[in-house]
Design an enzyme around this catalytic site. Structure first.
Site, PDB file in Angstrom:
ATOM      1  N   THR A 130       0.796  -1.227   0.000  1.00 39.21           N
ATOM      2  CA  THR A 130       0.000   0.000   0.000  1.00 39.21           C
ATOM      3  C   THR A 130       0.833   1.284   0.000  1.00 39.21           C
ATOM      4  O   THR A 130       1.919   1.308   0.560  1.00 39.21           O
ATOM      5  CB  THR A 130      -0.851  -0.040   1.290  1.00 39.21           C
ATOM      6  OG1 THR A 130      -1.738  -1.122   1.197  1.00 39.21           O
ATOM      7  CG2 THR A 130      -1.617   1.238   1.526  1.00 39.21           C
ATOM      8  N   VAL A 162     -12.764  -5.423   1.553  1.00 39.29           N
ATOM      9  CA  VAL A 162     -12.179  -4.085   1.647  1.00 39.29           C
ATOM     10  C   VAL A 162     -11.524  -4.010   3.015  1.00 39.29           C
ATOM     11  O   VAL A 162     -12.188  -4.242   4.024  1.00 39.29           O
ATOM     12  CB  VAL A 162     -13.250  -2.980   1.518  1.00 39.29           C
ATOM     13  CG1 VAL A 162     -12.606  -1.611   1.613  1.00 39.29           C
ATOM     14  CG2 VAL A 162     -14.017  -3.130   0.208  1.00 39.29           C
ATOM     15  N   GLY A 163     -10.235  -3.712   3.052  1.00 40.10           N
ATOM     16  CA  GLY A 163      -9.495  -3.753   4.314  1.00 40.10           C
ATOM     17  C   GLY A 163      -9.907  -2.612   5.213  1.00 40.10           C
ATOM     18  O   GLY A 163     -10.829  -2.715   6.016  1.00 40.10           O
ATOM     19  N   ASP A 164      -9.233  -1.500   5.043  1.00 43.39           N
ATOM     20  CA  ASP A 164      -9.614  -0.344   5.836  1.00 43.39           C
ATOM     21  C   ASP A 164     -10.427   0.582   4.950  1.00 43.39           C
ATOM     22  O   ASP A 164      -9.951   1.031   3.925  1.00 43.39           O
ATOM     23  CB  ASP A 164      -8.426   0.383   6.445  1.00 43.39           C
ATOM     24  CG  ASP A 164      -7.167   0.308   5.621  1.00 43.39           C
ATOM     25  OD1 ASP A 164      -6.427   1.257   5.592  1.00 43.39           O
ATOM     26  OD2 ASP A 164      -6.955  -0.758   4.979  1.00 43.39           O
ATOM     27  N   THR A 178      -1.405   2.335   6.975  1.00 45.15           N
ATOM     28  CA  THR A 178      -1.082   1.117   6.221  1.00 45.15           C
ATOM     29  C   THR A 178      -0.940  -0.032   7.220  1.00 45.15           C
ATOM     30  O   THR A 178      -0.660   0.197   8.390  1.00 45.15           O
ATOM     31  CB  THR A 178       0.220   1.282   5.413  1.00 45.15           C
ATOM     32  OG1 THR A 178       0.661  -0.003   4.942  1.00 45.15           O
ATOM     33  CG2 THR A 178       1.341   1.878   6.245  1.00 45.15           C
ATOM     34  N   GLY A 179      -1.149  -1.248   6.742  1.00 55.11           N
ATOM     35  CA  GLY A 179      -1.023  -2.402   7.619  1.00 55.11           C
ATOM     36  C   GLY A 179      -2.264  -3.257   7.589  1.00 55.11           C
ATOM     37  O   GLY A 179      -3.020  -3.238   6.609  1.00 55.11           O
ATOM     38  N   HIS A 180      -2.497  -3.979   8.652  1.00 55.79           N
ATOM     39  CA  HIS A 180      -3.599  -4.930   8.727  1.00 55.79           C
ATOM     40  C   HIS A 180      -4.931  -4.177   8.735  1.00 55.79           C
ATOM     41  O   HIS A 180      -5.361  -3.654   9.777  1.00 55.79           O
ATOM     42  CB  HIS A 180      -3.427  -5.787   9.979  1.00 55.79           C
ATOM     43  CG  HIS A 180      -4.415  -6.890  10.087  1.00 55.79           C
ATOM     44  ND1 HIS A 180      -5.136  -7.134  11.234  1.00 55.79           N
ATOM     45  CD2 HIS A 180      -4.816  -7.822   9.188  1.00 55.79           C
ATOM     46  CE1 HIS A 180      -5.927  -8.179  11.034  1.00 55.79           C
ATOM     47  NE2 HIS A 180      -5.742  -8.612   9.808  1.00 55.79           N
TER      48      HIS A 180
HETATM   49  N1  ASP Z   1      -4.216  -1.668   4.722  1.00 54.33           N
HETATM   50  C1  ASP Z   1      -4.178  -2.439   3.518  1.00 54.33           C
HETATM   51  C2  ASP Z   1      -5.321  -3.409   3.520  1.00 54.33           C
HETATM   52  O1  ASP Z   1      -5.636  -3.969   4.566  1.00 54.33           O
HETATM   53  C3  ASP Z   1      -2.953  -3.225   3.338  1.00 54.33           C
HETATM   54  C4  ASP Z   1      -1.679  -2.527   3.693  1.00 54.33           C
HETATM   55  O2  ASP Z   1      -1.639  -1.376   4.062  1.00 54.33           O
HETATM   56  O3  ASP Z   1      -0.656  -3.178   3.604  1.00 54.33           O
HETATM   57  O4  ASP Z   1      -5.853  -3.676   2.469  1.00 54.33           O
END
Ligand code: ASP
Length: 310
Positions: A175, A204-206, A222-224
């Protein structure tokens, strides 16, 4: 009030493999330089954020636009969002396909519709209506993304594995995001992602990926994604700044709280309404850069901070 412009970029928080390290650093530096030029020329914070993210979406080292990861069906579904802090206008697309620069489509949702988010078929229908150029899936997929997909289809639980199991090494990419403060004192954020490899179609993640409000500042996360949603990470960071913490303290505190509360890892970049900068990650690495007062700073590993004049 006239401010000194600031732009801060991230190229995703995760265990970036060495073979992508140089590309990731080059990408975030190029994006910061592009966004900063927009600000120097009198462009708005949201213009700068959009221009910077286009650079990252076009760069194969990142999981956004070209370089996006594949979902469990082997397809590309991308999410992008941006927001401007002076009137809280925002626009986003989710699960959009065959679009070269999803951040441009998110901008069009903000500027040309009465809505804040369009998903799936609806977002593609909107893209067609406004004449946005379509690309084929092949134009978005890299060999690295295909290799990572094959690897992760073995797990079936990618989303958790990716951010909770440090023994699993990936070859893919991540991301991107940007925050900016312009000469007029307005802040904005933008985030764009292909999501997480082998994710369930439609995931959809976040939903937000950040927040921007001139009363506090702007954040791109960014992240989980599932963890980020649960704790409203970006809003926690702006709230922390409202309570008097610096951008750096606010960012660190919120990411630590996400780790404690839901055991999720990630990263964020922040700019306060006064141009104070924050960046932090609880993953192994995050490519980041910022420019303020003509000085470019960048890094990838914990504790790193290189600088050069622009
Ligand atoms: N936040 C993004 C998602 O969960 C992935 C990421 O930032 O690495 O889709």
């Amino acid at each position: 009030m006239s401010r000194r412009p600031v732009i801060v970029i991230h190229g995703g928080a995760w265990a970036i493999p060495d073979k992508l390290a140089t590309g990731s650093i080059d990408g975030v530096k190029a994006a910061a330089t592009t966004g900063y030029r927009v600000l120097q020329d009198g462009g708005t914070a949201v213009d700068a954020v959009e221009a910077a993210i286009v650079v990252l979406e076009n760069h194969p080292a990142f999981d956004a636009g070209y370089g996006s990861v594949l979902n469990a069906n082997g397809e590309v579904e991308m999410d992008a969002v941006l927001m401007t802090g002076h009137n809280l206008q925002c626009g986003g697309v989710a699960c959009v396909q065959n679009i070269k620069n999803p951040i441009k489509l998110a901008r069009a949702v903000m500027d040309k519709t009465d809505h804040t988010l369009l998903v799936g078929l609806g977002s593609n229908q909107f893209a067609e209506e406004i004449g946005m150029e379509k690309v084929s899936t092949d134009d978005l997929v890299t060999e690295d993304a295909k290799a990572e997909w094959k690897e992760f289809m073995k797990f079936k639980t990618t989303v958790n594995v990716l951010f909770r199991n440090r023994d699993v090494k990936l070859s893919g990419c991540d991301t991107v995001g940007a925050v900016a403060l312009d000469n007029a004192g307005n802040v904005a954020f933008g985030t764009s992602t292909g999501g997480i490899t082998a994710k369930r179609p439609g995931r959809v993640g976040d939903r937000s990926g950040g927040y921007a409000d001139n009363t506090s500042g702007a954040v791109s996360t960014t992240g989980h994604g599932e963890s980020i949603v649960k704790v409203c990470l970006a809003r926690q960071i702006t709230f922390n700044m409202e309570q008097g913490l610096s951008a750096q303290e606010a960012t660190e505190k919120a990411l630590q709280s996400m780790a404690n509360r839901v055991q999720g890892s990630g990263g964020a970049v922040t700019v306060s309404k006064d141009g104070d900068i924050g960046k932090h990650f609880t993953t192994e690495r995050m490519a980041w850069s910022w420019i303020k007062d003509g000085q470019l700073h960048y890094g990838l590993n914990p504790g790193e901070d290189f600088s050069q004049a622009v």
